[in-house]
Design an enzyme around this catalytic site. Structure first.
Site, PDB file in Angstrom:
ATOM      1  N   GLU A 196       4.687  -9.427  15.373  1.00  0.00           N
ATOM      2  CA  GLU A 196       4.011  -9.841  16.599  1.00  0.00           C
ATOM      3  C   GLU A 196       4.261 -11.333  16.834  1.00  0.00           C
ATOM      4  O   GLU A 196       4.552 -11.755  17.935  1.00  0.00           O
ATOM      5  CB  GLU A 196       2.512  -9.562  16.457  1.00  0.00           C
ATOM      6  CG  GLU A 196       1.888  -9.062  17.733  1.00  0.00           C
ATOM      7  CD  GLU A 196       0.444  -8.669  17.510  1.00  0.00           C
ATOM      8  OE1 GLU A 196       0.142  -8.081  16.465  1.00  0.00           O
ATOM      9  OE2 GLU A 196      -0.360  -8.984  18.413  1.00  0.00           O
ATOM     10  N   ARG A 202       0.821  -1.217   0.000  1.00  0.00           N
ATOM     11  CA  ARG A 202       0.000   0.000   0.000  1.00  0.00           C
ATOM     12  C   ARG A 202       0.852   1.263   0.000  1.00  0.00           C
ATOM     13  O   ARG A 202       0.390   2.338  -0.382  1.00  0.00           O
ATOM     14  CB  ARG A 202      -1.009  -0.026   1.152  1.00  0.00           C
ATOM     15  CG  ARG A 202      -2.278  -0.780   0.777  1.00  0.00           C
ATOM     16  CD  ARG A 202      -3.070  -1.182   1.972  1.00  0.00           C
ATOM     17  NE  ARG A 202      -2.438  -2.318   2.631  1.00  0.00           N
ATOM     18  CZ  ARG A 202      -2.603  -2.647   3.880  1.00  0.00           C
ATOM     19  NH1 ARG A 202      -3.379  -1.929   4.644  1.00  0.00           N
ATOM     20  NH2 ARG A 202      -1.983  -3.692   4.379  1.00  0.00           N
TER      21      ARG A 202
HETATM   22  P1  AMP Z   1       3.851  -2.020  11.771  1.00  0.00           P
HETATM   23  O1  AMP Z   1       5.128  -2.603  11.269  1.00  0.00           O
HETATM   24  O2  AMP Z   1       3.316  -2.714  12.966  1.00  0.00           O
HETATM   25  O3  AMP Z   1       3.931  -0.513  11.955  1.00  0.00           O
HETATM   26  O4  AMP Z   1       2.751  -2.310  10.663  1.00  0.00           O
HETATM   27  C1  AMP Z   1       2.666  -1.518   9.559  1.00  0.00           C
HETATM   28  C2  AMP Z   1       2.242  -2.270   8.320  1.00  0.00           C
HETATM   29  O5  AMP Z   1       1.200  -3.201   8.551  1.00  0.00           O
HETATM   30  C3  AMP Z   1       1.729  -1.279   7.309  1.00  0.00           C
HETATM   31  O6  AMP Z   1       2.259  -1.619   6.040  1.00  0.00           O
HETATM   32  C4  AMP Z   1       0.229  -1.410   7.370  1.00  0.00           C
HETATM   33  O7  AMP Z   1      -0.310  -1.352   6.084  1.00  0.00           O
HETATM   34  C5  AMP Z   1      -0.040  -2.756   8.016  1.00  0.00           C
HETATM   35  N1  AMP Z   1      -1.007  -2.667   9.157  1.00  0.00           N
HETATM   36  C6  AMP Z   1      -0.706  -2.881  10.462  1.00  0.00           C
HETATM   37  N2  AMP Z   1      -1.777  -2.759  11.243  1.00  0.00           N
HETATM   38  C7  AMP Z   1      -2.803  -2.434  10.422  1.00  0.00           C
HETATM   39  C8  AMP Z   1      -4.209  -2.157  10.632  1.00  0.00           C
HETATM   40  N3  AMP Z   1      -4.772  -2.184  11.850  1.00  0.00           N
HETATM   41  N4  AMP Z   1      -4.959  -1.850   9.554  1.00  0.00           N
HETATM   42  C9  AMP Z   1      -4.393  -1.809   8.322  1.00  0.00           C
HETATM   43  N5  AMP Z   1      -3.107  -2.077   8.058  1.00  0.00           N
HETATM   44  C10 AMP Z   1      -2.312  -2.386   9.093  1.00  0.00           C
END
Ligand code: AMP
Length: 177
Positions: A101, A64
């Site tokens: 996670e 995205r």
């Molecule tokens: P993080 O590494 O935890 O910051 O996760 C970021 C990535 O996971 C991004 O590329 C987001 O598109 C996706 N992502 C994580 N949580 C969500 C959520 N609740 N809704 C949509 N996309 C998410």
């Protein structure tokens, strides 16, 4: 188009419960993207912020981040560089592992994608825990890129991802507390 309230933008993001796994509230941005004025507004607002930063390369994170990264690069007259999951980029890459996670994942960038000293804007659609962006910034810096900005459309502030990215100028258009 004219002025659009952030509340109006927020109303175009769809919440999907328990996707992709139970307990996750997924922010579905396809409902915003399909709305021309809303999509343009997001890109304009983010681009406006970096207009004076001399951005040479926009790095977007699969998948995205490609949507906003491509549009931002165009608007900023900058190049676009993809960061992808392992095994997707065809030429020689540098890679980084990062914590999820549950378990680990890895990202890659072409080793010749950024020249040392180039001014880089890193972009993704959403900041959650910050793991993905933090790994991406490591790749950019490994190539000698100078990170002038880190941009998201959405920040899930309650997950505290910003703390992992403290040394960088970070901006998110829409925040959920
Ligand atoms: P993080 O590494 O935890 O910051 O996760 C970021 C990535 O996971 C991004 O590329 C987001 O598109 C996706 N992502 C994580 N949580 C969500 C959520 N609740 N809704 C949509 N996309 C998410």
């Amino acid at each position: 188009m004219g002025h659009m309230e952030l509340a109006e933008l927020k109303s175009k993001i769809r919440d999907i419960k328990d996707f992709p796994t139970e307990g996750i509230l997924f922010k579905d941005i396809t409902t915003l993207l399909k709305d021309g004025p809303a999509f343009r507004y997001v890109v304009d607002r983010l681009a406006g912020r970096y207009q004076m930063e001399g951005v040479e390369v926009v790095v977007g994170i699969e998948s995205r981040g490609f949507i906003f990264g491509g549009a931002l690069a165009h608007q900023l007259n900058a190049g676009f560089v993809p960061v992808r999951k392992l095994g997707k980029l065809p030429a020689k890459t540098v890679e980084v592992e990062y914590e999820l996670e549950y378990g680990r994942d890895a990202l890659a960038i072409h080793e010749d994608a950024i020249k040392p000293g180039q001014r880089v804007l890193a972009v993704d659609d959403l900041l959650a825990t910050g793991g993905t962006m933090s790994a991406t910034l490591r790749l950019i810096e490994q190539l000698g890129g100078h990170v002038v900005g880190v941009a998201f459309m959405i920040e899930l502030a309650f997950l505290g991802g910003r703390a992992k990215l403290q040394k960088y100028p970070l901006h998110a258009l829409i925040t959920y507390e």
